[in-house]
Design an enzyme around this catalytic site. Structure first.
Site, PDB file in Angstrom:
ATOM      1  CG  LEU A 164      -6.798 -17.736   4.009  1.00 22.00           C
ATOM      2  CD1 LEU A 164      -6.862 -19.267   3.873  1.00 22.00           C
ATOM      3  CD2 LEU A 164      -8.196 -17.131   3.900  1.00 22.00           C
ATOM      4  CE  LYS A 165      -4.482 -11.016  10.025  1.00 23.47           C
ATOM      5  NZ  LYS A 165      -3.179 -10.408  10.332  1.00 23.47           N
ATOM      6  CG  ASP A 240       3.164  -7.284   9.944  1.00 30.36           C
ATOM      7  OD1 ASP A 240       3.619  -6.175  10.242  1.00 30.36           O
ATOM      8  OD2 ASP A 240       1.942  -7.544  10.046  1.00 30.36           O
ATOM      9  N   GLY A 292      -1.541  -3.215   6.175  1.00 32.37           N
ATOM     10  CA  GLY A 292      -2.597  -2.374   6.725  1.00 32.37           C
ATOM     11  C   GLY A 292      -2.864  -2.745   8.164  1.00 32.37           C
TER      12      GLY A 292
HETATM   13  O1  OSB Z   1      -0.861  -8.542  10.814  1.00 34.41           O
HETATM   14  O2  OSB Z   1      -1.216  -7.519   9.022  1.00 34.41           O
HETATM   15  C1  OSB Z   1      -1.509  -7.729  10.193  1.00 34.41           C
HETATM   16  C2  OSB Z   1      -4.711  -5.862  11.105  1.00 34.41           C
HETATM   17  C3  OSB Z   1      -4.382  -5.387  12.359  1.00 34.41           C
HETATM   18  C4  OSB Z   1      -3.167  -5.705  12.904  1.00 34.41           C
HETATM   19  C5  OSB Z   1      -2.264  -6.501  12.186  1.00 34.41           C
HETATM   20  C6  OSB Z   1      -2.581  -6.963  10.921  1.00 34.41           C
HETATM   21  C7  OSB Z   1      -3.834  -6.653  10.384  1.00 34.41           C
HETATM   22  C8  OSB Z   1      -4.294  -7.160   9.101  1.00 34.41           C
HETATM   23  C9  OSB Z   1      -5.386  -6.381   8.398  1.00 34.41           C
HETATM   24  O3  OSB Z   1      -3.904  -8.180   8.603  1.00 34.41           O
HETATM   25  C10 OSB Z   1      -4.873  -5.613   7.252  1.00 34.41           C
HETATM   26  C11 OSB Z   1      -5.867  -4.596   6.749  1.00 34.41           C
HETATM   27  O4  OSB Z   1      -6.711  -4.956   5.939  1.00 34.41           O
HETATM   28  O5  OSB Z   1      -5.776  -3.423   7.158  1.00 34.41           O
HETATM   29 MG    MG Z   2       0.658  -9.237   9.570  1.00 35.92          MG
END
Ligand code: OSB
Ligand code: MG
Length: 371
Positions: A164-165, A240, A292
């Site tokens: 979850l974001k 990340d 991703g």
């Molecule tokens: O922080 O992981 C991240 C997407 C774009 C930029 C940063 C992030 C993300 C995702 C999506 O969390 C991951 C995916 O399903 O590709």
């Molecule tokens: Mg991330």
């Protein structure tokens, strides 16, 4: 194998649903696709950049610029037997990791096709299928009902893990709501650098919910504050944005900034850098999973092959094509099997066909670099 021609394309791909993080909401994705031509073969690579420099300083424009004016001219007309030779030829360029990664992936795809083996085999993959998770954006209007419906749908589809974001003010409530309904779900959260050290109490309030980790709560360039936070909360910390290179991982381990690694080949500067991080994680027994950036099937194919290598200890942010795009660029599209896994392509190179018509339709800028 002499690189005869390099094509660079900047694309816009409409997302099936808006994706909101602590940076804001996006309705489409911009990426740069590299095609290396040699001996009637094409190697494909994707730079998972964006329209704006939110997640990283790179954008589709910077990637097109640095590839067209600096990297591609240093490579076109030359032959490279190893990825190290290719990287040496563009080592004079500092930074621009996603652009660099696209070129390196394209070379790996081309080389695997020349050898008649899959990219997975070239990378030393051992799995035929990889278990995957899903990353869910902040719901429009912070609507918890909509979020629960989305989690329900993804759990029913078989995803092994849900991310979850979160952002300041939207953290405990969504986590508590999801946890209450799915007590056993493998669950984690991602702050995308949106929190500050002053938010430590808000982050500590997530401790009771048995999360796999909190991903990148604090600033993208702050390893020290992550080390401090890690000593103050119980939930493991995953990095990340901060892990921008193998050297950054060494620093993070020395400082005690993390428990878990989100490995993104674009962020760290390519295939060789990603494999170096993977080696370190295995030696040090650090949890690691494949991140991703809403890639098309080109980047996805590469990441599925990478995630099939030993050392990936958790399901990654590698979802089925339909989670992102109405129509992926590749065929066959990536689909979840009954066990919530993606199959690792076993054809030559990335093992999926890039649909020229779809690529053309999504292209906004197209450059051809020749010797
Ligand atoms: O922080 O992981 C991240 C997407 C774009 C930029 C940063 C992030 C993300 C995702 C999506 O969390 C991951 C995916 O399903 O590709
Ligand atoms: Mg991330």
């Amino acid at each position: 194998m002499r690189i005869e021609r390099i094509e660079l394309r900047s694309l816009v791909m409409p997302l099936r649903a808006g994706f909101e993080t602590s940076f804001g909401r996006v309705a489409s994705r911009e990426m740069v696709i590299v095609a290396l031509h040699a001996d009637r073969l094409v190697g494909w690579g994707e730079a998972p950049v964006a329209d704006r420099p939110h997640y990283s300083p790179e954008t589709a424009s910077t990637a097109m610029d640095v590839l067209a004016h600096h990297m591609a001219p240093a490579i076109v007309g030359r032959g490279f037997e190893t990825p190290g030779q290719l990287l040496d030829a563009i080592a004079f360029v500092r930074g621009h990791h996603m652009a660099r990664a696209a070129l390196e992936w394209a070379w790996w795809d081309l080389d695997a096709k020349r050898r008649g083996i899959s990219l997975a085999a070239a990378l030393g993959a051992e799995r035929e299928r990889v278990p995957v998770g899903v990353s869910l954006g902040i719901p429009a209007g912070d609507d918890l009902g909509a979020l629960l419906a989305e989690v329900h749908r993804r759990v029913e589809q078989g995803y092994h893990r849900v991310k979850l974001k979160i952002r300041p003010g939207f953290s405990r409530e969504p986590v508590a709501a999801v946890r209450e309904r799915w007590p056993e779900l493998a669950l984690c959260v991602d702050g995308n650098g949106g929190f500050r050290p002053e938010h430590t109490p808000e982050l500590a309030a997530l401790d009771p919910f048995d999360l796999l980790f909190i991903e990148q709560p604090l600033a993208h360039d702050d390893l020290l504050e992550h080390a401090r936070l890690r000593r103050r909360i119980a939930t493991p910390i995953c990095l990340d944005e901060s892990l921008s290179s193998p050297a950054a991982l060494d620093a993070a381990l020395a400082l005690g900034s993390l428990d878990v690694i989100n490995l993104k080949s674009g962020r760290v500067g390519g295939v060789s850098a990603a494999r170096s991080i993977l080696r370190t994680a295995r030696e040090r027994r650090v949890e690691l999973w494949c991140g991703g950036m809403l890639e098309t099937g080109i980047g996805r194919a590469a990441h599925v092959a990478l995630a099939a290598c030993p050392g990936f200890t958790q399901p990654g942010d590698l979802s089925a094509s339909e989670r992102y795009y109405e129509e992926d660029l590749v065929e066959p599209a990536f689909t979840l099997d009954a066990d919530g896994c993606l199959r690792v392509p076993d054809g030559p190179g990335i093992g999926v066909e890039v649909r020229g018509d779809r690529l053309e339709r999504a292209t906004r800028r197209h450059l051809v670099i020749e010797p």
